[in-house]
Enzyme design. Structure first.
Site, PDB file in Angstrom:
ATOM      1  N   CYS A  73       0.877  -1.653  -0.078  1.00 44.27           N
ATOM      2  CA  CYS A  73      -0.054   0.002  -0.173  1.00 44.27           C
ATOM      3  C   CYS A  73       0.950   1.172   0.044  1.00 44.27           C
ATOM      4  O   CYS A  73       0.777   2.027  -0.941  1.00 44.27           O
ATOM      5  CB  CYS A  73      -0.983  -0.084   1.055  1.00 44.27           C
ATOM      6  SG  CYS A  73      -0.391   0.482   2.849  1.00 44.27           S
ATOM      7  N   HIS A  96      -2.254   0.926   6.564  1.00 40.47           N
ATOM      8  CA  HIS A  96      -2.901   1.132   5.595  1.00 40.47           C
ATOM      9  C   HIS A  96      -3.083   2.204   5.269  1.00 40.47           C
ATOM     10  O   HIS A  96      -3.772   3.587   5.447  1.00 40.47           O
ATOM     11  CB  HIS A  96      -3.864   0.153   5.661  1.00 40.47           C
ATOM     12  CG  HIS A  96      -4.557  -0.296   3.928  1.00 40.47           C
ATOM     13  ND1 HIS A  96      -3.691  -1.020   3.456  1.00 40.47           N
ATOM     14  CD2 HIS A  96      -5.385   0.091   3.046  1.00 40.47           C
ATOM     15  CE1 HIS A  96      -4.411  -1.176   2.244  1.00 40.47           C
ATOM     16  NE2 HIS A  96      -5.581  -0.676   2.028  1.00 40.47           N
ATOM     17  N   HIS A 117      -6.144   1.303  -4.130  1.00 44.36           N
ATOM     18  CA  HIS A 117      -4.993   0.758  -2.789  1.00 44.36           C
ATOM     19  C   HIS A 117      -4.819  -0.645  -3.330  1.00 44.36           C
ATOM     20  O   HIS A 117      -4.952  -1.109  -4.103  1.00 44.36           O
ATOM     21  CB  HIS A 117      -5.861   0.764  -1.860  1.00 44.36           C
ATOM     22  CG  HIS A 117      -6.897   0.246  -1.141  1.00 44.36           C
ATOM     23  ND1 HIS A 117      -6.924  -0.035   0.007  1.00 44.36           N
ATOM     24  CD2 HIS A 117      -7.757  -0.294  -1.973  1.00 44.36           C
ATOM     25  CE1 HIS A 117      -8.118  -1.178  -0.112  1.00 44.36           C
ATOM     26  NE2 HIS A 117      -8.959  -1.003  -1.261  1.00 44.36           N
TER      27      HIS A 117
END
Length: 286
Positions: A184, A230, A242
């Site tokens: 990510c 994240h 993502h």
């Protein structure tokens, strides 16, 4: 001694960068030697033969602080991230002239379309062009790269989401930084750096990028959404782009769906837990 973040502190106990003298303990303090990555990818690990923290790309500069037993400890000049790489992945420093602006490109043995390519390098890799054949450019290794896959070193994109979209479908890889595999924060870093923004490696570090949105501000394309562990980019007011372990790939997903799923993640099945903790807007230079 003051505690420093080991991810961005060029010191490993055996040696430390000379500017850290008096700040961290080390047997010796050195200026370090800048070398260039000569492999398509090399893992940057938290210890010799340790876990991958990030990756360095072909042509990247790496400041070596300490070297022993086949591993070099040092610091990436791209983002200041520190760790260990295999010494054989590095060669003498070389100044680049261009960078790879396609998701990946082949290194051809000759400047011809049908010449069988020997290896591929990835988006963000840096090369030194030595001659221009029109459709192909020859680089310092003796290989040839399609001209359309290269941009001058200072050239930049203007749309972070457009850059991230080039990685769509890329397999999720913890610590990954390329089309071969990416995580990510690696995706966010690649997108922002390609648009001329400085961006650290990890999602917690990236919470300092741009400015925080006020609670009432609507989301827009390019905004960053953070959870604990994240991060993703908004492609529009409702859709997140993502790299994530749920899809095991770079994917588009409705923000509401991602938010609900990550909030329910209590068993560590994927990176990211809890509710959204921050929304930020990178500010592109005009």
């Amino acid at each position: 001694m003051t505690a420093y973040d080991p991810r961005i502190t060029p010191a490993n106990g055996h040696a430390a960068a000379h500017e850290l003298r008096g700040l961290v303990q080390a047997t010796r303090y050195v200026k370090g030697t800048v070398r260039t990555v000569q492999q398509p990818l090399v893992n940057l690990s938290d210890a010799p033969r340790g876990e991958r923290s990030s990756q360095l790309l072909f042509g990247e500069a790496f400041r070596v602080i300490d070297e022993r037993d086949g591993f070099a400890f040092g610091q990436s000049l791209r983002d200041g991230y520190c760790g260990y790489v295999i010494s054989g992945a590095l060669t003498r420093q070389e100044a680049a002239t261009h960078w790879v602006a396609a998701p990946a490109t082949h290194l051809y043995p000759k400047g011809r379309l049908k010449a069988p390519p020997e290896v591929a390098i990835f988006f963000g890799s840096q090369v030194r062009v030595t001659s221009d054949l029109g459709d192909f450019k020859k680089i310092s290794t003796g290989h040839f790269i399609p001209t359309g896959h290269l941009q001058p070193l200072r050239a930049r994109f203007s749309d972070t989401v457009g850059v991230a979209d080039m990685f769509l479908g890329t397999p999720y890889l913890w610590g990954g930084s390329s089309r071969w595999g990416i995580d990510c924060s690696g995706l966010v870093q690649a997108a922002l750096v390609a648009c001329g923004l400085d961006c650290p490696r990890d999602s917690d570090q990236q919470r300092g990028v741009g400015r925080e949105l006020h609670p009432e501000e609507p989301l827009q394309r390019g905004d960053l959404i953070f959870w604990s562990g994240h991060v993703g980019l908004m492609s529009d007011a409702n859709t997140l782009l993502h790299a994530n372990a749920h899809h095991m790939a770079v994917a588009y997903e409705p923000l509401v769906q991602a938010r609900n799923r990550i909030a329910a993640n209590t068993d560590g099945a994927e990176a990211g837990t809890g509710d959204i903790v921050m929304r930020r807007r990178p500010e592109l230079r005009s």
